[in-house]
Design an enzyme around this catalytic site. Structure first.
Site, PDB file in Angstrom:
ATOM      1  CD  GLU A 183      32.639  38.469  41.927  1.00 44.15           C
ATOM      2  OE1 GLU A 183      32.679  37.313  41.456  1.00 44.15           O
ATOM      3  OE2 GLU A 183      32.704  39.491  41.210  1.00 44.15           O
ATOM      4  N   GLY A 213      36.806  33.651  35.463  1.00 45.88           N
ATOM      5  CA  GLY A 213      37.259  33.689  34.079  1.00 45.88           C
ATOM      6  C   GLY A 213      37.998  34.960  33.727  1.00 45.88           C
ATOM      7  CB  SER A 215      38.662  39.427  37.894  1.00 41.44           C
ATOM      8  OG  SER A 215      37.414  39.013  38.421  1.00 41.44           O
ATOM      9  CB  THR A 216      42.175  35.875  40.270  1.00 38.38           C
ATOM     10  OG1 THR A 216      42.353  34.982  41.373  1.00 38.38           O
ATOM     11  CG2 THR A 216      43.377  36.786  40.164  1.00 38.38           C
TER      12      THR A 216
END
Length: 441
Positions: A183, A213, A215-216
């Site tokens: 991603e 929301g 994961s980063t």
């Protein structure tokens, strides 16, 4: 004068050769010429009559389904292809439906209706003559990641069944669950593609920060071979595009997305709905009491009694939660970064950027914003945004843990050159490149 018999024979043979050569040349000139080699791949057809539709050979379509947790979205990208030049995005068609694919986990057959609805959008957009050369893909994100493995597999098999009957260019491996690193890489490709620097060897590439929301992600190009060798393998991803090799630092921190981090700071436990459902936190106003739903669990949340300064106490909670969960990486201060999702939303909440046009902020803006909001909350203000103090404090700590100094400037954008900065564009583009080179994406 009499000719010897041998001379007569030579003259006859010579005349015959001249005659046959003339006949062969006349025949060759009269028959239609064939190309030396038939094209191996065509993206369209030529005009067959004056009324037939003409489709330019310089366009390639790619169709990406984004199966998210709240909805399924289709992106139909039209790329303009020119010889010896980087492709350009000519147009995007977008449509979304609700609920998300994961909502059909207990009845996969019901997902078929929505998939067919979106496929009809693709059929209305892509010329029929190009269906067989237009890749059709689906990438699922958080919604399916959180499902039990068997349920997710059954849903994806249903998608494959529908796609296999679509007449678009489809392979079973074109339907999958996307991991966080992919991603991040796809979003990085999107940004640099839209900025027009992806295909240049000398052009500086920008980095990508995404705060979702659950994961980063952080992704940026690595230039120094020594740095690449020093990193763990799961932090480095490599790929080739436009015959240029790219080495990226790309990592996804599961559980450090804003909503998951908020739950952890409040004292809840992710994935355990049987855990404590009344949460008391110093990051909330002392007199606050309300409800908050996360991952289908409804929590009662309350602020602690007045006494201690909210910002300092909340900061301590956040730092304790994130301690040693993020890896610092040298060099981020020297790379230009774009930031998305909740980085953007909370900057809008603070009034730092315009909601529609975006802008730039410094890390210190989040730090000072957190202090201001928390202090105002202590004085009885900002009751309509009870979590803003916590969210801003978390964002400011996260960025510093990633080794961004307070004076580091970040660009915030929802669009670049009027195109959404979605990972879908990068994933589609990368897939098309892989199909052309390797026959699979």
């Amino acid at each position: 004068m009499r000719f010897p018999k041998l001379a007569f024979v030579f003259m006859f043979v010579g005349c015959l050769v001249v005659y046959l050569t003339y006949v062969k040349r006349h025949y060759d000139d009269s028959k239609p010429q064939l190309p030396d080699q038939l094209p191996l791949h065509r993206m369209d057809i030529h005009k067959q009559s004056t009324s037939a539709q003409v489709v330019s050979e310089s366009f390639q379509y790619g169709i990406m389904f984004d199966a998210g947790s709240t909805g399924t979205r289709i992106h139909i990208f039209k790329f303009q292809i020119e010889p010896n030049e980087a492709p350009k995005l000519a147009h995007e068609t977008f449509r979304a439906i609700k609920p998300g694919l994961s909502a059909y986990a207990d009845d996969p057959e019901k997902s078929k209706e929505g998939l067919l609805e979106l496929l009809n959008v693709a059929k209305d957009t892509v010329p029929e003559t190009l269906w067989s050369s237009s890749p059709l893909m689906l990438r699922a994100t958080a919604g399916l990641r959180l499902l039990p493995g068997e349920k997710a597999t059954i849903l994806l098999d249903k998608v494959r069944e529908v796609f296999s009957e679509s007449l678009f260019l489809y392979r079973p491996d074109s339907v999958s669950i996307m991991d966080g690193t992919d991603e991040g890489m796809s979003a990085w490709i999107t940004i640099n593609f839209l900025l027009g620097v992806l295909h240049g060897t000398e052009s500086p590439k920008v980095g990508m920060l995404d705060l979702g929301g659950g994961s980063t992600q952080i992704t940026f190009a690595l230039q120094d071979e020594k740095t690449i060798q020093s990193l763990p393998l799961d932090y480095v991803t490599s790929f080739q595009m436009f015959n240029i090799s790219h080495a990226l630092y790309s990592y996804s921190y599961l559980g450090l997305g804003l909503m998951s981090a908020r739950l952890a700071v409040l004292g809840g436990i992710e994935g355990q709905p049987s855990g404590p459902q009344e949460l008391v936190s110093p990051c909330l106003a002392p007199d606050y009491s309300g409800q908050w739903e996360h991952a289908e669990v409804l929590y009662t949340v309350k602020g602690q009694k007045a006494g201690e300064p909210i910002y300092e106490t909340c900061l301590t909670k956040v730092e304790k939660m994130i301690y040693k969960r993020v890896r610092k990486i040298e060099g981020v201060k020297d790379v230009d970064f774009y930031a998305f999702s909740y980085y953007y939303d909370r900057a809008v909440d603070l009034g730092l950027i315009d909601e529609s046009t975006g802008g730039s902020v410094k890390v210190s803006d989040y730090i000072e914003g957190a202090k201001k909001v928390c202090n105002n909350m202590a004085a009885g203000g900002i009751k309509e945004s009870p979590f803003l103090c916590l969210d801003l404090t978390y964002i400011s700590v996260l960025l510093q843990e990633l080794d961004f100094p307070p004076d580091k400037e970040l660009k915030l954008a929802r669009q670049i050159n009027d195109v959404e900065t979605s990972w879908a564009l990068g994933a589609t583009f990368h897939c098309i490149e892989s199909i052309h080179k390797h026959g699979t994406c």
